[in-house]
Scaffold this motif. Structure first.
Motif, PDB file in Angstrom:
ATOM      1  N   VAL A 505      34.253 -50.796  -4.910  1.00  0.00           N
ATOM      2  CA  VAL A 505      35.349 -51.687  -4.743  1.00  0.00           C
ATOM      3  C   VAL A 505      36.143 -51.905  -5.618  1.00  0.00           C
ATOM      4  CG1 VAL A 505      36.611 -53.215  -3.027  1.00  0.00           C
ATOM      5  CG2 VAL A 505      34.285 -52.115  -2.054  1.00  0.00           C
ATOM      6  N   MET A 506      37.425 -51.756  -5.865  1.00  0.00           N
ATOM      7  CA  MET A 506      38.057 -52.081  -6.965  1.00  0.00           C
ATOM      8  C   MET A 506      39.326 -52.714  -6.971  1.00  0.00           C
ATOM      9  SD  MET A 506      37.518 -49.066  -9.962  1.00  0.00           S
ATOM     10  CE  MET A 506      36.024 -49.082 -10.891  1.00  0.00           C
ATOM     11  N   PRO A 507      39.371 -54.198  -6.674  1.00  0.00           N
ATOM     12  CA  PRO A 507      40.804 -55.011  -6.553  1.00  0.00           C
ATOM     13  C   PRO A 507      41.251 -55.107  -7.809  1.00  0.00           C
ATOM     14  CG  PRO A 507      38.718 -56.556  -6.252  1.00  0.00           C
ATOM     15  CD  PRO A 507      38.194 -54.989  -6.520  1.00  0.00           C
ATOM     16  N   HIS A 508      42.795 -55.055  -8.087  1.00  0.00           N
ATOM     17  CA  HIS A 508      43.256 -55.238  -9.294  1.00  0.00           C
ATOM     18  C   HIS A 508      43.594 -56.641  -9.800  1.00  0.00           C
ATOM     19  CE1 HIS A 508      47.093 -56.839  -7.676  1.00  0.00           C
ATOM     20  NE2 HIS A 508      47.048 -55.499  -6.743  1.00  0.00           N
ATOM     21  N   GLY A 509      43.860 -56.864 -10.917  1.00  0.00           N
ATOM     22  CA  GLY A 509      43.883 -58.040 -11.728  1.00  0.00           C
ATOM     23  C   GLY A 509      45.437 -58.755 -11.516  1.00  0.00           C
ATOM     24  N   VAL A 585      33.861 -53.996  -8.257  1.00  0.00           N
ATOM     25  CA  VAL A 585      34.189 -53.954  -9.576  1.00  0.00           C
ATOM     26  C   VAL A 585      35.392 -54.552  -9.881  1.00  0.00           C
ATOM     27  CG1 VAL A 585      34.287 -52.779 -11.748  1.00  0.00           C
ATOM     28  CG2 VAL A 585      32.631 -51.997 -10.066  1.00  0.00           C
ATOM     29  N   GLY A 586      35.595 -55.318 -10.774  1.00  0.00           N
ATOM     30  CA  GLY A 586      37.120 -55.947 -11.205  1.00  0.00           C
ATOM     31  C   GLY A 586      37.061 -56.796 -12.517  1.00  0.00           C
ATOM     32  N   GLY A 587      38.308 -56.759 -12.950  1.00  0.00           N
ATOM     33  CA  GLY A 587      38.655 -57.643 -14.103  1.00  0.00           C
ATOM     34  C   GLY A 587      39.688 -58.560 -14.003  1.00  0.00           C
ATOM     35  N   SER A 588      39.605 -59.802 -14.745  1.00  0.00           N
ATOM     36  CA  SER A 588      40.591 -60.760 -14.810  1.00  0.00           C
ATOM     37  C   SER A 588      40.653 -61.548 -13.369  1.00  0.00           C
ATOM     38  CB  SER A 588      41.779 -60.485 -15.321  1.00  0.00           C
ATOM     39  OG  SER A 588      42.864 -61.421 -15.580  1.00  0.00           O
ATOM     40  N   HIS A 589      41.857 -61.260 -12.761  1.00  0.00           N
ATOM     41  CA  HIS A 589      41.908 -61.782 -11.427  1.00  0.00           C
ATOM     42  C   HIS A 589      41.103 -60.883 -10.398  1.00  0.00           C
ATOM     43  CE1 HIS A 589      43.462 -64.295  -7.852  1.00  0.00           C
ATOM     44  NE2 HIS A 589      43.581 -63.039  -7.314  1.00  0.00           N
ATOM     45  N   GLY A 591      38.143 -59.701 -11.339  1.00  0.00           N
ATOM     46  CA  GLY A 591      37.119 -60.444 -11.424  1.00  0.00           C
ATOM     47  C   GLY A 591      36.758 -61.459 -10.538  1.00  0.00           C
ATOM     48  N   PHE A 592      37.663 -62.409 -10.485  1.00  0.00           N
ATOM     49  CA  PHE A 592      37.906 -63.653  -9.742  1.00  0.00           C
ATOM     50  C   PHE A 592      37.665 -63.304  -8.288  1.00  0.00           C
ATOM     51  CE2 PHE A 592      40.779 -66.005  -6.896  1.00  0.00           C
ATOM     52  CZ  PHE A 592      40.579 -67.333  -7.239  1.00  0.00           C
ATOM     53  N   LEU A 593      38.257 -61.940  -7.902  1.00  0.00           N
ATOM     54  CA  LEU A 593      37.984 -61.558  -6.284  1.00  0.00           C
ATOM     55  C   LEU A 593      36.404 -61.042  -6.012  1.00  0.00           C
ATOM     56  CD1 LEU A 593      41.675 -59.890  -5.602  1.00  0.00           C
ATOM     57  CD2 LEU A 593      40.589 -62.162  -4.699  1.00  0.00           C
ATOM     58  N   ALA A 594      36.320 -60.452  -7.289  1.00  0.00           N
ATOM     59  CA  ALA A 594      34.912 -59.785  -7.116  1.00  0.00           C
ATOM     60  C   ALA A 594      33.799 -61.079  -6.891  1.00  0.00           C
ATOM     61  CB  ALA A 594      34.549 -58.768  -8.326  1.00  0.00           C
ATOM     62  N   CYS A 595      33.859 -61.887  -7.690  1.00  0.00           N
ATOM     63  CA  CYS A 595      32.766 -63.159  -7.607  1.00  0.00           C
ATOM     64  C   CYS A 595      32.918 -63.602  -6.435  1.00  0.00           C
ATOM     65  CB  CYS A 595      32.972 -63.881  -8.964  1.00  0.00           C
ATOM     66  SG  CYS A 595      32.736 -63.421 -10.544  1.00  0.00           S
ATOM     67  N   HIS A 596      34.339 -63.956  -5.893  1.00  0.00           N
ATOM     68  CA  HIS A 596      34.436 -64.320  -4.652  1.00  0.00           C
ATOM     69  C   HIS A 596      33.767 -63.644  -3.377  1.00  0.00           C
ATOM     70  CE1 HIS A 596      37.085 -68.152  -4.239  1.00  0.00           C
ATOM     71  NE2 HIS A 596      37.663 -67.715  -5.166  1.00  0.00           N
ATOM     72  N   LEU A 597      34.024 -62.349  -3.599  1.00  0.00           N
ATOM     73  CA  LEU A 597      33.520 -61.615  -2.506  1.00  0.00           C
ATOM     74  C   LEU A 597      31.835 -61.518  -2.503  1.00  0.00           C
ATOM     75  CD1 LEU A 597      35.992 -58.707  -2.943  1.00  0.00           C
ATOM     76  CD2 LEU A 597      35.662 -59.761  -0.657  1.00  0.00           C
ATOM     77  N   ILE A 598      31.144 -61.432  -3.678  1.00  0.00           N
ATOM     78  CA  ILE A 598      29.864 -61.700  -3.498  1.00  0.00           C
ATOM     79  C   ILE A 598      29.188 -63.161  -3.021  1.00  0.00           C
ATOM     80  CG2 ILE A 598      29.553 -59.701  -5.182  1.00  0.00           C
ATOM     81  CD1 ILE A 598      28.865 -61.601  -7.068  1.00  0.00           C
ATOM     82  N   GLY A 599      30.210 -63.965  -3.203  1.00  0.00           N
ATOM     83  CA  GLY A 599      29.796 -65.320  -2.716  1.00  0.00           C
ATOM     84  C   GLY A 599      29.975 -65.405  -1.279  1.00  0.00           C
ATOM     85  N   GLN A 600      31.253 -65.149  -0.658  1.00  0.00           N
ATOM     86  CA  GLN A 600      31.763 -65.311   0.600  1.00  0.00           C
ATOM     87  C   GLN A 600      31.006 -64.321   1.579  1.00  0.00           C
ATOM     88  OE1 GLN A 600      35.845 -66.511   1.389  1.00  0.00           O
ATOM     89  NE2 GLN A 600      36.197 -66.910  -0.931  1.00  0.00           N
ATOM     90  N   TYR A 601      30.853 -62.992   0.918  1.00  0.00           N
ATOM     91  CA  TYR A 601      30.270 -62.045   1.773  1.00  0.00           C
ATOM     92  C   TYR A 601      29.121 -61.510   1.305  1.00  0.00           C
ATOM     93  CZ  TYR A 601      35.017 -62.561   3.903  1.00  0.00           C
ATOM     94  OH  TYR A 601      36.149 -63.009   4.384  1.00  0.00           O
ATOM     95  N   PRO A 602      27.968 -62.185   1.149  1.00  0.00           N
ATOM     96  CA  PRO A 602      26.770 -61.846   0.388  1.00  0.00           C
ATOM     97  C   PRO A 602      26.188 -60.566   0.863  1.00  0.00           C
ATOM     98  CG  PRO A 602      26.463 -63.854   1.233  1.00  0.00           C
ATOM     99  CD  PRO A 602      27.680 -63.704   1.655  1.00  0.00           C
ATOM    100  N   GLY A 603      26.208 -60.603   2.424  1.00  0.00           N
ATOM    101  CA  GLY A 603      25.507 -59.454   2.950  1.00  0.00           C
ATOM    102  C   GLY A 603      26.442 -57.761   3.020  1.00  0.00           C
TER     103      GLY A 603
END
Length: 733
Positions: A505-509, A585-589, A591-603
């Motif tokens: 999954v690749m959300p843009h910045g 996978v993500g960069g800048s914002h 990356g913000f979303l990627a870190c959110h996703l693995i924290g909010q939806y760890p499963g």
């Protein structure tokens, strides 16, 4: 049934090497029209390309030329003229209006390892002028980037206009010893004539801080407008620009009576300007005959990309509101040089009507964008998840597409001259191709007929599609109900047997940017390895109307995260993908979303790769070149004199991925640029330490000499390989 994924590092490196050799098409120039003795017409098209050279660890630039035979309405014959030639040391180049001369700004190294800048003038077959700008010391380095930079011929072809760093007085220590003075009879006349011998150094100034324009514009602080007299080689630094203004994007006014430029306010201090089209700026005119500076536009807005019509009567430019989201839906404005009347050609589009124009979302207008009739303007802009070529009638405000009926993909206009269009076309599975066409007469634009000058073979075994999504009712924004968004899904298409590839999954910045259906090296390479790739244009992206953009500030970390997760869940339900092997996978914002996703939806996610991620907006606001971004996206107004506010800091932390780090289970690979001014590397280090403290597998790559983009050839290649191997390891491919 699981799909096979390429696992060998040697094979992955070979695949990356192969795809990185697909060149990107950066610019084009159309030469003078020639009429043959039989009445036929032809012209030359000069194009510039770039590609990665992994052995030299640099991006190489090269040119290729093409011949176009035509009858002014249709192309009779076209084809390449000669082979590619590498371009060395060119920073800027510009053909004169008649095409008889070419100006080149070049950098060259001396025998002592010093770099110097030269301004050259070439005629048809030789160099007729080479001016050593560094040795003259009239100014600092010339700006070659497109934010301020320009290289503009006067209409008379006797003068060249450019932008350079204003010269600063030399500084020395209070304790600098003076060299013994020479008697006039002993002095070396050549030494005394050198500028550094004449300039008096200022004591105690060598450690004074000079504010600059931030990320990717480091060292660019006080730009100045400079003029080269081609005949005499004299250089003048233009006076008359207000002291609180930084000038750039300049060109000669009608009749060469002065210079038109964009001026950015830099008081009380400079904010980052790269990718920020919301900085207060205006259009100005310096009259060289009377020595005065005149304001041509509203001075409360943000303006950029002024372009003069062929008949030298009108200037079009783009305009946004100041502050707020860094990129927005823009107005197209027009200034009439003779009546001095400014009009709005196209206004901001709040929402798209069904299948209609969604607004203008341009980083810049093409350098040449006017039709020969001096009435129509051609531009490229995102329209949802595609980039299209549009024709705008400046008198009626009507908009026509030149690409609506073509193959699905994305277009960019390189140039238009005498109604001959040169454009770039690509898709997620096809590298850039070069296309040309004549612009039909007003009202007949859809009849345009494109001819391909440089055929490119699509990359095999990649299928892709654009998916439209409507957020579920519980995820609607009550202030902006009814908005939708899109995603681009790439899938490996090799073989017919059932298979379930892993998903990346690749959300843009941005967050206010957009991923269009165009060629992107990393998604294509991952897809060829055997991964499906989901690129999400969540609500807040460009290309979907201003309401879509305005819906996100104040809701980051929630609305954008839920959009991406909703899209992932829908795709996993509807496509034959392996839900047990999903990475983000993500960069800048992104990356913000990627870190959110693995924290909010760890499963959901089994692996994560982030480049220069925003992880803590509260700690970032005091160290970034864009503190206004942190305030705006968290939902607060920004003021340069605002003092720290504990309540706002708490809210910024609440909206940041750091809030969810205790719930993370996925291994995380971080890639940080040492010289990143936008999202300083301390952000990634903060997250890395938080992961390590909680026993989460984490690896950090530190790229020296790289800024926010991590665009160095070595960093890009190494980053891809490490990403690919991290995904293989932790998705158990």
């Amino acid at each position: 049934m699981e799909s096979p994924v390429l696992r060998s590092p040697e094979e992955i490196a070979a695949l990356y090497r192969e795809l990185s050799q697909c060149p990107s098409l950066s610019s084009a120039c159309i030469g003078p029209e020639v009429t043959t003795q039989y009445g036929g017409k032809y012209c030359n098209i000069y194009t510039e390309w770039s590609q990665q050279d992994l052995e030299r660890a640099e991006s190489v630039k090269f040119c290729r030329q093409y011949l176009i035979f035509h009858d002014s309405q249709a192309i009779v014959y076209s084809g390449p003229s000669g082979t590619c030639t590498e371009i060395k040391g060119e920073l800027l180049s510009r053909e004169s209006p008649s095409g008889a001369l070419k100006a080149v700004l070049r950098k060259a190294s001396t025998g002592k390892g010093e770099e110097k800048q030269f301004l050259e003038v070439w005629d048809q077959n030789r160099k007729v002028k080479s001016v050593n700008l560094t040795a003259l010391e009239k100014h600092g380095n010339v700006y070659e980037e497109d934010q301020f930079g320009c290289l503009a011929w006067s209409h008379s072809e006797t003068h060249l206009l450019y932008v350079a760093e204003r010269k600063r007085p030399k500084a020395e220590s209070f304790f600098q010893s003076k060299a013994p003075e020479l008697s006039s009879g002993c002095a070396d006349e050549e030494e005394l004539a050198r500028p550094e011998k004449r300039d008096k150094a200022v004591k105690g100034e060598q450690f004074v801080y000079h504010d600059d324009w931030g990320e990717a514009l480091v060292g660019k602080s006080v730009p100045a407008l400079c003029v080269l007299d081609v005949e005499s080689s004299n250089i003048s630094v233009l006076e008359g620009v207000p002291e609180h203004i930084s000038p750039g994007q300049a060109f000669w006014s009608p009749g060469d009576t002065g210079v038109v430029f964009v001026g950015w306010w830099h008081e009380p201090f400079r904010l980052g300007l790269r990718h920020c089209t919301n900085r207060r700026s205006a259009l100005f005119y310096v009259d060289l005959t009377q020595g005065r500076c005149e304001l041509l536009s509203d001075d409360t807005q943000a303006v950029w990309s002024p372009r003069l019509s062929p008949d030298q009567c009108r200037i079009v430019y783009l305009e946004n509101g100041t502050l707020g989201p860094h990129q927005q839906c823009s107005r197209l404005r027009m200034y009439d040089w003779y009546t001095k009347v400014t009009s709005t050609v196209l206004d901001v589009v709040p929402r798209q009507s069904q299948g209609q124009f969604t607004g203008i979302y341009c980083a810049a207008l093409p350098g040449l964008c006017w039709a020969a009739d001096s009435r129509r303007v051609v531009l490229d802009t995102a329209q949802r998840s595609r980039q299209e070529l549009l024709v705008v009638d400046t008198l009626t405000g009507s908009v026509s597409s030149l690409t609506a009926g073509t193959l699905l993909g994305s277009w960019a206009l390189l140039t238009i001259d005498r109604d001959l269009l040169v454009a770039r076309f690509s898709t997620p599975s096809c590298p850039p191709t070069l296309k040309v066409a004549f612009l039909p007469g007003a009202g007949h634009e859809p009849q345009v007929s494109w001819v391909c000058l440089e055929e490119v073979t699509p990359v095999p075994d990649i299928s892709w599609a654009i998916r439209a999504l409507q957020p579920p009712p519980e995820q609607q924004n009550p202030q902006y109900e009814g908005l939708d968004f899109e995603a681009i899904l790439l899938q490996p298409s090799k073989g017919l047997e059932p298979r379930k590839p892993p998903l990346v999954v690749m959300p843009h910045g941005g967050p206010h940017s957009v991923s269009t259906a165009s060629w992107m090296l990393n998604p294509a390479a991952l897809c060829r390895m055997g991964f499906a790739v989901l690129i999400v244009n969540y609500r807040g992206s460009l290309g979907f109307g201003q309401d879509n953009i305005a819906s996100l500030p104040g809701h980051v970390g929630c609305q954008d995260v839920k959009d991406v997760q909703y899209c992932v869940e829908r795709v996993l339900q509807e496509e034959p993908l392996d839900a047990a092997r999903v990475a983000v996978v993500g960069g800048s914002h992104g990356g913000f979303l990627a870190c959110h996703l693995i924290g909010q939806y760890p499963g959901t996610y089994q692996a994560c790769v982030v480049r220069n991620p925003v992880v803590n907006m509260a700690s970032m606001i005091s160290s970034t070149d864009i503190p206004d971004w942190c305030a705006t996206e968290a939902g607060f107004p920004y003021a340069p004199d605002a003092l720290p506010d504990p309540a706002r800091w708490a809210e910024m932390l609440h909206k940041s991925p750091m809030q969810y780090v205790a719930q993370v289970r996925a291994p995380v690979l971080l890639m940080l640029g040492e010289e990143d001014r936008r999202v300083p590397p301390k952000q990634g280090q903060e997250y890395y330490r938080a992961l390590k403290a909680r026993g989460i597998p984490a690896r950090l790559l530190w790229y020296t000499g790289n800024n926010h983009a991590l665009s160095g050839v070595e960093a890009e290649a190494d980053g891809f390989m490490n990403m690919a191997l991290w995904l293989l390891q932790h998705l158990r491919c």
